[in-house]
Motif scaffolding. Structure first.
Motif, mmCIF file in Angstrom:
data_model
loop_
_atom_site.group_PDB
_atom_site.id
_atom_site.type_symbol
_atom_site.label_atom_id
_atom_site.label_comp_id
_atom_site.label_asym_id
_atom_site.label_seq_id
_atom_site.Cartn_x
_atom_site.Cartn_y
_atom_site.Cartn_z
ATOM 1 N N ASN A 94 -0.572 -4.505 4.458
ATOM 2 C CA ASN A 94 0.327 -5.957 4.485
ATOM 3 C C ASN A 94 1.564 -5.786 4.381
ATOM 4 O O ASN A 94 2.095 -4.656 3.829
ATOM 5 C CB ASN A 94 -0.220 -6.588 3.210
ATOM 6 C CG ASN A 94 -2.073 -6.439 3.246
ATOM 7 O OD1 ASN A 94 -2.654 -6.058 2.468
ATOM 8 N ND2 ASN A 94 -2.428 -7.307 4.317
ATOM 9 N N GLN A 111 0.705 -1.102 0.047
ATOM 10 C CA GLN A 111 -0.065 0.061 0.270
ATOM 11 C C GLN A 111 0.854 1.319 0.010
ATOM 12 O O GLN A 111 0.318 2.173 -0.105
ATOM 13 C CB GLN A 111 -0.943 0.070 1.175
ATOM 14 C CG GLN A 111 -2.136 -0.979 1.184
ATOM 15 C CD GLN A 111 -1.483 -2.495 1.733
ATOM 16 O OE1 GLN A 111 -0.174 -2.612 2.268
ATOM 17 N NE2 GLN A 111 -2.355 -3.396 1.514
ATOM 18 N N PRO A 119 -8.162 -0.297 5.470
ATOM 19 C CA PRO A 119 -8.096 -1.175 6.703
ATOM 20 C C PRO A 119 -7.075 -2.218 6.739
ATOM 21 O O PRO A 119 -6.899 -2.856 7.968
ATOM 22 C CB PRO A 119 -9.662 -1.753 6.728
ATOM 23 C CG PRO A 119 -9.882 -1.509 4.998
ATOM 24 C CD PRO A 119 -8.961 -0.468 4.598
ATOM 25 N N ASN A 120 -6.346 -2.470 5.728
ATOM 26 C CA ASN A 120 -5.373 -3.624 5.900
ATOM 27 C C ASN A 120 -4.259 -2.968 5.163
ATOM 28 O O ASN A 120 -4.018 -2.528 4.048
ATOM 29 C CB ASN A 120 -5.691 -4.829 4.941
ATOM 30 C CG ASN A 120 -7.079 -5.320 5.481
ATOM 31 O OD1 ASN A 120 -7.138 -5.898 6.492
ATOM 32 N ND2 ASN A 120 -8.096 -5.573 4.350
#
Ligand code: NAD
Ligand code: MG
Length: 384
Positions: free
Chosen positions: A296, A243, A293-294
């Motif tokens: 990684n 991200q 929300p994630n």
């Protein structure tokens, strides 16, 4: 407060144009003193008309007449050629030089700017990859600060503010993983130029975009970080973080980790470097955890991305090896951009160039120039 007078080397590129955005947004803080470009003379002229620098350099002297005719009547000095870059950075009125040009070409003007005591906002990571030891020693000798612009290094630099008494245990560089993060080796073998140029998170110049796809970029950044922050190779870790929200982290002796986060937008690290030590207010889009929300994390795969393995090995070997690797990479990436070789040929050419080059453990400036030229010739001989 006096306005900071900025010279932008490579003002027509991705970093250069974003730096001009930042300057335009902050006319009370910054003034453009010098603009330079390699060959995009039309954009250089437009930028000069708008920002009214004292002088410009067009490196490719085929375009000198054009630029001169457009800017001389406005009282803007116009110079051409590579040597002009080395001279212009010494101009007395410059406070800070932003090195936003690409490749080995950044080394000579960066050294000259440091010798003139100029503060450097360093985007041109190749300079530190090629000759980090010499560049850092020159900065120290002439008491000239180097503020990183590369987002990962800016993150680390920001985490280190106020930590002068605390040794760094390690740093963790984050990597997006590039467009081929989830692709198999077979798919990567067949990767087209367009696929390689399609970076998931950042819009950048073509060379650094290909370096991001091969993960060479992260290898270059590991070497850049080693020199900027005075680390041993073992203290530099890399983690893939698709991200690109956590821009990098620093670990301290007590086990604490500090990170710097934000949306991927190069204007933030650019303006941090230009404004340092002050943070300049900006209305850039704010990060929200609920939009992401994630977050990684995964280990980089050195088998599918051999360029990262090669770069980490060259960081260990040190001496002239990062310089040789960088030269071979510049030649191979250029050949790939011109569709002369395949994506996976890039690492084959770099590896062959390194194997055939002689090792110098303590190169001086002239050795770097020669290592670079020899490696370029050798890499080219594997292509044509
Ligand atoms: P770019 O290709 O978009 O722009 C390069 C600029 O340098 C142009 O103005 C060009 O005229 C000039 N230039 C090119 N070759 C030159 C030469 N031989 N001599 C003099 N000038 C030359 O590149 P970019 O993406 O802006 O990247 C610039 C540097 O910043 C690179 O070292 C890159 O790794 C680094 N960087 C870029 C980004 C990004 O988001 N673009 C992020 C981090 C670091
Ligand atoms: Mg980076």
């Amino acid at each position: 407060m006096n306005k900071k007078k900025i010279a932008i080397l490579g003002s027509t590129g991705s970093i250069g144009t974003q730096a001009l955005d930042v300057i335009e947004q902050n006319p009370d803080l910054f003034e453009v003193e010098v603009l330079t470009a390699n060959s995009q003379f039309e954009l250089l002229i437009q930028q000069a008309i708008k920002f009214k620098p004292n002088a410009v350099v067009i490196v490719n002297d085929d375009h000198y007449d054009h630029v001169y005719e457009a800017l001389d009547p406005l009282g803007i000095k116009v110079y051409a050629g590579r040597k002009a870059l080395d001279q212009i950075v010494q101009m007395g009125s410059i406070d800070m030089v932003l090195t936003a040009l690409v490749g080995f070409a950044g080394l000579s003007p960066t050294l000259e700017a440091l010798k003139a005591g100029k503060a450097i906002a360093l985007a041109n990571k190749e300079t530190l990859v090629v000759a980090g030891e010499l560049v850092m020693a020159t900065a120290k000798k002439y008491n000239a600060p180097i503020i990183p612009v590369d987002s990962e290094h800016s993150a680390i630099f920001q985490c280190l503010v106020g930590e002068e008494h605390n040794p760094v245990e390690k740093i963790i560089l984050t990597a997006s993983g590039g467009p081929f993060r989830t692709k198999s080796l077979e798919e990567i073998e067949k990767a087209s130029l367009n696929e390689a140029l399609n970076h998931p998170n950042w819009s950048m110049g073509s060379k650094v975009t290909i370096d991001s796809a091969t993960l060479m970029n992260k290898g270059l950044e590991a070497i850049e970080a080693k020199w900027l922050f005075g680390l041993k190779p073992e203290q530099v870790e890399i983690i893939v973080h698709p991200q690109s929200i956590i821009h990098s982290l620093v670990g301290f002796a007590d086990g604490s980790l500090k990170a710097q986060l934000g949306l991927p937008d190069m204007r933030l690290p650019i303006q941090y470097a230009l404004g340092f030590p002050y943070r300049i207010p900006s209305n850039s889009k704010r990060f929200s955890f609920t939009d992401f929300p994630n977050l990684n994390f995964e280990q980089p795969d050195l088998d599918r991305f051999p360029n990262l393995r090669i770069a980490l090995e060259c960081m260990q070997k040190a001496g002239n090896m990062p310089c040789v690797m960088n030269a071979a990479n510049e030649v191979a990436v250029d050949a790939f951009l011109n569709e002369k070789i395949s994506f996976t040929d890039i690492s084959r050419i770099i590896e062959k160039t390194i194997v055939n080059s002689s090792f110098l453990s303590t190169p001086d400036y002239q050795d770097y120039i020669e290592s670079d030229q020899e490696a370029r010739n050798r890499a080219s001989s594997f292509i044509y």
